[in-house]
Write an enzyme that holds these catalytic residues in place. Structure first.
Site, PDB file in Angstrom:
ATOM      1  N   LYS A 123      -6.693   0.254  -2.801  1.00 59.23           N
ATOM      2  CA  LYS A 123      -5.690   1.183  -2.305  1.00 59.23           C
ATOM      3  C   LYS A 123      -5.943   2.589  -2.850  1.00 59.23           C
ATOM      4  CE  LYS A 123      -1.958  -2.270  -2.137  1.00 59.23           C
ATOM      5  NZ  LYS A 123      -1.549  -2.168  -0.736  1.00 59.23           N
ATOM      6  N   ARG A 164      -0.580 -12.713   2.854  1.00 61.24           N
ATOM      7  CA  ARG A 164      -0.562 -13.800   3.843  1.00 61.24           C
ATOM      8  C   ARG A 164      -1.505 -14.937   3.446  1.00 61.24           C
ATOM      9  NH1 ARG A 164      -2.196  -9.600   8.350  1.00 61.24           N
ATOM     10  NH2 ARG A 164      -1.014  -8.355   6.851  1.00 61.24           N
TER      11      ARG A 164
END
Length: 503
Positions: free
Chosen positions: A282, A356
């Site tokens: 990030k 996920r």
């Protein structure tokens, strides 16, 4: 802080402060009118001089009002009478608590719970007042050297209800409100903890402590990496490979249903205690806030605390899927293909779509409980923030009645959610040339494709997904965890237990 309810006339209250409402434009609420009459028009005379207009959140603190036993009266603006809704009501309570706390009123009698809020009963008004009061006074200063506290903090609040018949409802509202506020605080405390303290092992220790505190019907089991490997949870394991901290999945089982064999409600929380993005790292700006990527697990922990404190007659399982996503020589990579616990394969296109991958194995794991339903809670996608902002939690489900139940509970609790679709067109975005599916589906509809991904692991039960990326914490000056959606899920479970507070 201590809360209680009573039913009495305002002029007979002997307290440090009485709290009453004033509407726009300078219109006294019914209780304020009673006090004005007793004081020979003292309050209305002040309003005629323009001391208070009545706009939401305006305050006027009166000392030694004639013929009134209480030391002070706090007038609080409530806006236009016909427009007083849930949001404004909570704003008024929040301003009231701050004013009392800042002005040294250690105890007060509050008549705001007698105001008319459209479609809301006494139970709702008292419970929301309790939850809002606790929220307003919340601080996270465990790690500060110098802790600031008001010289004379607010310690006792009495809520007045219109009739004695409503005392029982008010007392129940306080009980529920305090339990939910405790769960919200627990979730916020976990969320606000720094990632060098709050790792998967810390989550596991909190889960164990919860089971120890309610040992008669609550147990916690912690599943480590070796057991995950034996279970085939290779997607979950891959996410944590780059971290020095072991991935741990904490499973809290609460059995409150008299029928111990009744199918449980299962809550699964994403617990990424820090998400650097992994190899797909990030940007540096705002990365500190990725400690909040475990707020799904924090929510589950908070809700399990509410369930245990209220001893709800339900069987509930809470899963805290703890993990840390870091770059490193052992970290998983874009291009890797992972075999999930379900046997389905996933091509990794972005290691920052890791939640996920943890959840899909956790959702497969909970099949062993033969659940009545499963709800997962996750700070899953920035796309949900783009779609719904920071006000609404995203909801997706494979079962319409469950989705409707959750939306209803969100409205009751004032912790709102909004349903997003799961259409076949979105599933196609997850197609992979090399595996059963990819872990991302492109920028368009990112929150929905994430939900579609998870739904492929929930075909054996009714399931709902709550994307709390926009609602789990605040940025900026008031940075901190919000504790959402503990209130929503607590309301859902109260409804399931037949304890929804309807008179």
């Amino acid at each position: 802080m201590e809360f209680s309810v009573k039913s009495g006339s305002p002029e007979k209250q002997r307290s440090a402060c009485i709290v009453v409402g004033v509407f726009e434009p300078r219109r006294l609420s019914p209780i304020a009118e009673q006090l004005d009459k007793i004081s020979d028009g003292y309050i209305s005379a002040l309003l005629r001089r323009g001391e208070l207009e009545g706009k939401v959140g305006q305050t006027l603190l009166l000392h030694h009002v004639p013929n009134i036993l209480s030391e002070r009266i706090l007038l609080i603006g409530c806006g236009k009478e016909r427009e007083l809704d849930e949001r404004q009501y909570k704003q008024v309570i929040q301003k009231t608590i701050n004013t009392l706390n800042d002005t040294g009123s250690m105890e007060a009698v509050c008549f705001l719970t007698e105001l008319h809020v459209k479609g809301r009963n006494t139970y709702w008004k008292v419970r929301q007042a309790v939850e809002t009061a606790k929220e307003t006074l919340y601080t996270f200063d465990q790690l500060k050297s110098n802790k600031t506290e008001p010289r004379r903090p607010l310690r006792k609040m009495v809520f007045n209800v219109p009739t004695r018949r409503e005392l029982t409802s008010g007392e129940r509202a306080i009980q529920h409100g305090l339990a939910i506020a405790s769960g919200i605080k627990a979730a916020k405390d976990l969320g606000n903890m720094p990632p060098n303290i709050c790792n998967a092992a810390y989550l596991a220790s909190q889960a164990r402590q919860l089971a120890d505190a309610f040992s008669t019907n609550t147990v916690t089991r912690v599943i480590g990496e070796q057991q995950m490997k034996e279970l085939g949870m290779h997607a979950y394991l891959a996410v944590g490979h780059g971290s020095q901290n072991e991935s741990l999945m904490s499973v809290i089982e609460y059995k409150g249903n008299p029928n111990k064999d009744a199918k449980p409600i299962v809550l699964v929380g994403k617990g990424l205690t820090f998400d650097s993005g992994g190899i797909s790292i990030k940007p540096a700006e705002g990365m500190d806030e990725m400690k909040y990527d475990m707020c799904g697990a924090a929510t589950v922990y908070g809700v399990m605390r509410v369930v245990a404190e209220l001893q709800l007659p339900l069987n509930v399982v809470g899963v805290l899927a703890g993990c840390e996503n870091m770059p490193g020589g052992r970290a998983y990579r874009p291009g890797d293909i992972l075999t999930t616990m379900s046997g389905q394969t996933v091509e990794v296109l972005n290691t920052d779509a890791e939640g996920r991958l943890v959840l899909c194995d956790a959702l497969t794991y909970v099949e062993r409980f033969e659940p009545e339903l499963v709800i997962d809670i996750a700070t899953l996608t920035g796309a949900c923030v783009v779609a719904l902002g920071n006000h609404l939690t995203g909801l997706m489900s494979n079962h319409n009645p469950l989705a409707h139940e959750l939306i209803g509970a969100s409205e009751q609790a004032g912790d709102r959610a909004w349903r997003l679709p799961l259409g076949e067109e979105y599933y196609e975005q997850l197609d992979s040339n090399f595996a059963d599916m990819a872990n991302i589906g492109g920028r368009a509809g990112g929150a929905i494709t994430a939900g579609c991904f998870l739904s492929r692991f929930t075909r054996k039960y009714s399931w709902a997904h709550l994307d709390i990326a926009g609602t789990a914490w605040r940025s900026g000056k008031n940075k901190g965890a919000t504790g959402r959606p503990v209130a929503l899920l607590s309301q859902f479970l109260l409804n399931r237990a037949g304890l929804n507070g309807d008179d």
